[in-house]
Design an enzyme around this catalytic site. Sequence first.
Site, PDB file in Angstrom:
ATOM      1  CG  HIS A 264      -1.761   1.195   1.405  1.00  0.00           C
ATOM      2  ND1 HIS A 264      -3.089   1.230   1.046  1.00  0.00           N
ATOM      3  CD2 HIS A 264      -1.479   2.432   1.904  1.00  0.00           C
ATOM      4  CE1 HIS A 264      -3.588   2.434   1.315  1.00  0.00           C
ATOM      5  NE2 HIS A 264      -2.631   3.176   1.843  1.00  0.00           N
ATOM      6  CD  GLU A 265       1.763   3.657   3.719  1.00  0.00           C
ATOM      7  OE1 GLU A 265       2.028   4.725   3.139  1.00  0.00           O
ATOM      8  OE2 GLU A 265       0.716   3.501   4.392  1.00  0.00           O
ATOM      9  CG  HIS A 268       0.413   6.465  -0.567  1.00  0.00           C
ATOM     10  ND1 HIS A 268      -0.613   7.208  -1.097  1.00  0.00           N
ATOM     11  CD2 HIS A 268      -0.137   5.766   0.477  1.00  0.00           C
ATOM     12  CE1 HIS A 268      -1.733   6.992  -0.415  1.00  0.00           C
ATOM     13  NE2 HIS A 268      -1.466   6.114   0.537  1.00  0.00           N
ATOM     14  CD  GLU A 294      -5.147   6.803   0.641  1.00  0.00           C
ATOM     15  OE1 GLU A 294      -5.053   5.556   0.607  1.00  0.00           O
ATOM     16  OE2 GLU A 294      -4.394   7.509   1.336  1.00  0.00           O
TER      17      GLU A 294
END
Length: 501
Positions: A264-265, A268, A294
């Site tokens: 997930h990170e 970003h 997101e």
Amino acid sequence: MTKQEASAFLTSYMEKLSAYQCALSIMNFDQSTVAPKDGAPYRNKCVAILSGELFSHLTDPDAIAKLEAIVKMEDSDALDLINAKLLLKDLEELRFLPKPFYVAYQNCVGDASSAWEEAKKQNDYALFEPHLQKVITMLKESLSYLHSEKSDYEVLLDRFQPGMSMEAYDEFFALIKSRLLPFIKRLQKEGKPIDDTILHQHYDSAVQEQVMHDLQAYLHYDPRKIYMGVTMHPFTSKICADDTRLSTAYVEDNLVSSIFSIIHEYGHALYGMQVDRAYDGMPAGDSLSLGMHESQSRLLENNIGRRRAFWESNFPQLKKRFPEQLEALTLDDFIKLLHVSKPSLIRTEADELTYPIHILIRYELEKMIFNEDLPLEHLDKVWADKYEEYLGIRPSKPAEGILQDMHWANGMFGYFPTYALGSAFAAQFFAQMQKDIHVDEALKKGDFDIIMDWLKEHIHRYGATKTPEEIMMAVCGKPFDPNCYIDYLIETYSAYYGLDR
């Protein structure tokens, strides 16, 4: 002011702005990862003072007048015009706040963040409650300076997703309630149970860290540009195109927590790193809507990271890291375990299907706080009531309830809805990606650069020079449609739980 003078002013103005932001980002990352905890009060004061200097730079009347002049110039450079508009957008609220109030508020959220961390460790909401109440009170006071025709909460929503109104969010979440909630209840009642006990054995954090290194290699992490730390609540900070800091957290009774956290990170991080380098240090490269941000983290985490093709490359190595725990587990069974759905209390650990309900709860709570003047006493109880209403479960302790997220400590009210919005964007982007490239073939072969290149070409490189609506139309050929997201979730989980659609 000539065109050349305008460009020179903007360059100088943005370079100093970027320098302040760089320093504050590094201090924030340090504070959340490696900084000694006892030094927090002093650091919070320093951050507040430095934030005040940034405030003075941003709100200098002469600078604002020049930004407004650039926007009105007929021959403005195209990129200068974009940056000037983005800067003025950021100043819509800031320019009306008194500097002493702004500095005091920065100090307030710094202290609240430190108190939240300690309260979560001790599982004691009383340590955090007065800080949270002060953050909300000061945030409401800040909104009173604006004299906006919008409701308080709509102003906050616009900070994180410009142009997305509360009416549009209401329609989006109404769809979640009318289509997704009934399906979740049906799945719980009629679906064939999936036992995921195997994922909740003891998984040593030191070995989990080795798994992180395995995934980093597969995802084409560049250690010269990315640093990973460990923190209580994972997050990502972009310093510049060649310096991104991200963090994860290890949960020793949950194998996949850190796995999906880091994927997930990295979504970003990848977004920030793949913006056109010509925009580095400019609002055009940094003022990205949170819904778009997101969408990139959720796309990697869910649409990519839960696919069988992804794990065809990565599962064998995962089994080698944990041979005793995973010896009897097959790839197909592992993929099924990645799609277990059941009501849970922790948002960041929630399955993909029930995740938007966690965001719905926060959306409704925030509306109650800012538009309905919900009393600030016993917010932890109101939180628990909402969980019981929608998911049928109730927190037994603050750490799994109101203390689980750091966002409110940081004053980031209005941020949460972008998590669900971004997930919905991601489903629509991924559907188009599958039409354009052979996603599964690339994942099986470990050719992750094919995925990265598609994202860069179609989404990342534009930074904030295009709106989310413009990017969605350019990529998918049609406007955003949340039904695409809901259809994807229902189809995916119907298959794993043996339900007819």
